[in-house]
Enzyme design. Structure first.
Site, PDB file in Angstrom:
ATOM      1  N   ASP A  65       0.836  -1.221  -0.189  1.00 23.19           N
ATOM      2  CA  ASP A  65      -0.075   0.002   0.073  1.00 23.19           C
ATOM      3  C   ASP A  65       0.740   1.075   0.029  1.00 23.19           C
ATOM      4  O   ASP A  65       2.049   1.087  -0.391  1.00 23.19           O
ATOM      5  CB  ASP A  65      -0.913   0.039   1.098  1.00 23.19           C
ATOM      6  CG  ASP A  65      -0.193  -0.246   2.548  1.00 23.19           C
ATOM      7  OD1 ASP A  65       1.014   0.128   2.782  1.00 23.19           O
ATOM      8  OD2 ASP A  65      -0.934  -0.529   3.358  1.00 23.19           O
ATOM      9  N   VAL A  66       0.259   2.407   0.336  1.00 22.81           N
ATOM     10  CA  VAL A  66       0.969   3.739   0.008  1.00 22.81           C
ATOM     11  C   VAL A  66       2.231   3.618   1.228  1.00 22.81           C
ATOM     12  O   VAL A  66       3.504   4.242   1.011  1.00 22.81           O
ATOM     13  CB  VAL A  66       0.005   4.785   0.350  1.00 22.81           C
ATOM     14  CG1 VAL A  66       0.972   6.025   0.602  1.00 22.81           C
ATOM     15  CG2 VAL A  66      -1.111   4.895  -0.854  1.00 22.81           C
ATOM     16  N   ASN A  89      -1.065   3.578 -11.452  1.00 26.03           N
ATOM     17  CA  ASN A  89      -2.335   3.360 -11.776  1.00 26.03           C
ATOM     18  C   ASN A  89      -3.399   3.288 -10.809  1.00 26.03           C
ATOM     19  O   ASN A  89      -4.658   3.624 -10.720  1.00 26.03           O
ATOM     20  CB  ASN A  89      -2.550   1.986 -12.582  1.00 26.03           C
ATOM     21  CG  ASN A  89      -3.928   1.655 -12.929  1.00 26.03           C
ATOM     22  OD1 ASN A  89      -4.860   2.369 -13.469  1.00 26.03           O
ATOM     23  ND2 ASN A  89      -4.466   0.365 -12.061  1.00 26.03           N
ATOM     24  N   TYR A 162     -12.119  13.154  -5.540  1.00 23.42           N
ATOM     25  CA  TYR A 162     -11.697  12.383  -6.666  1.00 23.42           C
ATOM     26  C   TYR A 162     -11.032  13.397  -7.638  1.00 23.42           C
ATOM     27  O   TYR A 162     -10.062  13.362  -8.115  1.00 23.42           O
ATOM     28  CB  TYR A 162     -12.587  11.502  -7.063  1.00 23.42           C
ATOM     29  CG  TYR A 162     -12.325  10.465  -8.344  1.00 23.42           C
ATOM     30  CD1 TYR A 162     -11.557   9.324  -8.112  1.00 23.42           C
ATOM     31  CD2 TYR A 162     -12.557  11.125  -9.771  1.00 23.42           C
ATOM     32  CE1 TYR A 162     -10.918   8.700  -9.380  1.00 23.42           C
ATOM     33  CE2 TYR A 162     -11.828  10.391 -11.032  1.00 23.42           C
ATOM     34  CZ  TYR A 162     -11.320   9.111 -10.404  1.00 23.42           C
ATOM     35  OH  TYR A 162     -10.894   8.474 -11.675  1.00 23.42           O
ATOM     36  N   LYS A 166      -7.232  13.971  -9.299  1.00 19.17           N
ATOM     37  CA  LYS A 166      -6.977  13.890 -10.479  1.00 19.17           C
ATOM     38  C   LYS A 166      -6.419  15.308 -11.054  1.00 19.17           C
ATOM     39  O   LYS A 166      -5.324  15.345 -11.952  1.00 19.17           O
ATOM     40  CB  LYS A 166      -8.106  13.377 -11.242  1.00 19.17           C
ATOM     41  CG  LYS A 166      -8.235  11.948 -10.924  1.00 19.17           C
ATOM     42  CD  LYS A 166      -7.356  10.851 -11.026  1.00 19.17           C
ATOM     43  CE  LYS A 166      -7.691   9.560 -10.738  1.00 19.17           C
ATOM     44  NZ  LYS A 166      -6.597   8.655 -10.918  1.00 19.17           N
TER      45      LYS A 166
END
Length: 263
Positions: A65-66, A89, A162, A166
């Site tokens: 994970d992160v 991704n 979100y 982005k």
């Protein structure tokens, strides 16, 4: 045009399904050894690695994970010795109206979609700089492909975290490209529109699909392979002069089709 990634090593985050899985398959088919990163879905990632290996490719699945990015990249180097391509991704959605969106949902989306991509890019950059250009393998010292969304451009009510993540990915990609391109490191982005994946099934089937198609001038919902083909090109020497660009793979959604009749 035949694209070959022979002797190259690619790491794809979020590779257990959808766009990530399709991209991993395309890179492996072109000759790259592929590290399939997953967060929680071990079984499909391991099954995909087994499929690629059975078809004559080379692939391993690694969970991370992160918080485990550095360990992920260290394992990739331990397994294959080099890294030439990163496809950043991984992403998620935690939707809700802005006025009631929790701080946890805001931080979770920004943390995975934006901070996670930065951490992966940072790890890859350090590897690329140590390696330099591998003569006869690739014209670039390394390639990074940031997976974004049409919503880096198109506002999306009810999805403020979100869309913000982005938009951040777009500026992250362009700033990194500006900073490191003189080191022969190529960084670009892909902004998918509506893609037919498992997570989008309710929006891409039946009556919902017909409503969605009103937003897509080209008249069809995209497939993961549409995005994977773009990633393959950006990962190859065929796109060697492409730096700091985003490919919108969206059937024209980013053209704001509502304005075809002059608004």
């Amino acid at each position: 045009m035949q694209i070959s990634l022979d002797q190259q090593v690619a790491l794809v985050t979020g590779a257990s399904s959808g766009i990530g899985a399709a991209t991993a398959i395309a890179l492996a088919a072109a000759g790259a050894s592929v590290v399939l990163n997953y967060n929680s879905q071990a079984a499909p990632a391991e099954q995909l690695a087994a499929r690629i290996n059975a078809e004559g490719g080379r692939a391993i699945a690694i969970g991370a994970d992160v918080a485990q990015v550095e360990a992920l990249f260290a394992q990739a180097i331990e397994a294959f010795g080099f890294l030439d391509i990163l496809v950043a991704n991984s992403g998620l959605q935690k939707d809700g109206p802005a006025a009631s969106l929790s701080l946890d949902d805001w931080n979770r989306v920004i943390g995975v979609n934006l901070t996670g991509q930065f951490l992966c890019a940072r790890a890859a950059l350090n590897i690329f700089r140590r390696q330099g250009v591998r003569a006869g393998v690739s014209k670039a010292a390394g390639k990074i492909i940031h997976m974004s969304s049409v919503h880096q451009l198109i506002p999306w009510a009810g999805h403020v975290n979100y869309a913000a993540s982005k938009g951040g990915v777009d500026m992250l990609m362009r700033t990194l490209a500006q900073e490191v391109s003189q080191q022969r490191i190529r960084i670009n982005g892909i902004a998918p529109g509506a893609i037919r994946t498992a997570i989008n099934r309710t929006a891409t089937e039946g009556a919902a699909e017909q409503e969605l198609l009103k937003l897509i001038p080209y008249g069809r919902v995209g497939d993961p392979e549409d995005v994977a083909n773009a990633a393959l090109w950006l990962a190859s020497d065929a796109s060697d002069y492409v730096v700091g660009s985003t490919l919108f793979i969206d059937g024209g959604m980013s053209l704001y089709p509502e304005f075809r009749g002059n608004g």
